[in-house]
Design an enzyme around this catalytic site. Sequence first.
Site, short mmCIF file in Angstrom:
data_model
loop_
_atom_site.label_atom_id
_atom_site.label_comp_id
_atom_site.label_asym_id
_atom_site.label_seq_id
_atom_site.Cartn_x
_atom_site.Cartn_y
_atom_site.Cartn_z
N ARG A 119 44.22 43.86 49.00
CA ARG A 119 43.29 44.90 49.45
C ARG A 119 44.04 45.99 50.22
O ARG A 119 43.72 47.16 50.12
CB ARG A 119 42.15 44.31 50.29
N ARG A 163 40.25 45.77 62.25
CA ARG A 163 40.17 44.79 61.18
C ARG A 163 39.08 45.23 60.21
O ARG A 163 38.01 45.69 60.63
CB ARG A 163 39.84 43.41 61.77
N ARG A 182 32.71 42.95 45.28
CA ARG A 182 33.33 43.03 46.60
C ARG A 182 34.17 44.29 46.71
O ARG A 182 34.09 45.03 47.67
CB ARG A 182 34.28 41.86 46.82
N GLY A 217 42.21 41.26 55.44
CA GLY A 217 42.84 39.94 55.40
C GLY A 217 43.80 39.84 54.23
O GLY A 217 44.89 39.27 54.33
N ARG A 241 56.64 37.61 53.36
CA ARG A 241 55.61 36.64 52.96
C ARG A 241 54.49 37.28 52.13
O ARG A 241 53.34 36.80 52.15
CB ARG A 241 54.96 35.97 54.18
N ASP A 291 28.70 37.21 51.53
CA ASP A 291 27.89 36.05 51.14
C ASP A 291 26.84 35.80 52.22
O ASP A 291 26.99 36.23 53.35
CB ASP A 291 28.76 34.81 50.92
N SER A 340 35.62 40.55 55.52
CA SER A 340 34.36 40.12 54.92
C SER A 340 33.74 39.06 55.83
O SER A 340 34.43 38.45 56.65
CB SER A 340 34.58 39.55 53.52
#
Length: 237
Positions: free
Chosen positions: A25, A88, A220, A21, A44, A207, A91
């Site tokens: 990363r 994909r 993470r 996402g 962007r 989480d 998380s």
Amino acid sequence: MGTPHNSAMPGEIAKTVLMPGDPLRAEFIAKNWLTDVKLVSKVRNIYAFTGKFEGKEVTVMASGMGMPSIGIYSYELFTQYGVERIIRIGSAGAYSERLKLYDVVLAEECWSESSFGQTQNGDTSDIKYPDPELNQVILEAGNKCGIEVIPAKIHSSDVFYSEPGMDSFQEIYAKHGSECVEMESFALFHNAKVLGKKAACLLTISDSFITGEKATVEERQEAFGNMMKVALKTAAM
Ligand code: ADE
């Protein structure tokens, strides 16, 4: 060429794309794991890097957050750039006790309340599926890397913050069997199906709704390494 959202030239994007996402990363993966890396788009600030892993060309491109965002990027990758497989790597928050912090989950089915499919092509189904062959390759890659990959039904949500009175995570789990929540796979799987392409989704539990635990930013990054290894190994297979 290029699109309004992607300035890569034809041929600059690999047949297999890994999609976190977060653009940072994507950059982390490219800089730490790929060789011969080239930044092919940053429209962007959605970075797309193409490079090599174990000799095989792979692109790592961010999806942004939510179904409209991954819907745009994945549609253009499939239709304008000849991409065949999108994995994909994201998380998720755990709804079930079975899934612990940092577990690597493979989506085998995805339920959503989203109207994405209905709006995109009139498809009203509320369950979408990843490509079963690609999932099989991912499980083999997990074995090769010695990393446990846990298949599970997931929830793709349109909303991160909901008001009291809406279905709780316990109710969603009881009604639909979804063991964790993220926000993109439903649209990705829908687009892949409509366009005759392959998609899959690996998730790291960041989480837990049950215990209230949350991974820190550093934790993470560390834990996501396992998921990245499996995804990169898959791209090379
Ligand atoms: N991704 C990671 N944790 C999440 C959560 N709690 N809800 C939605 N998406 C998530």
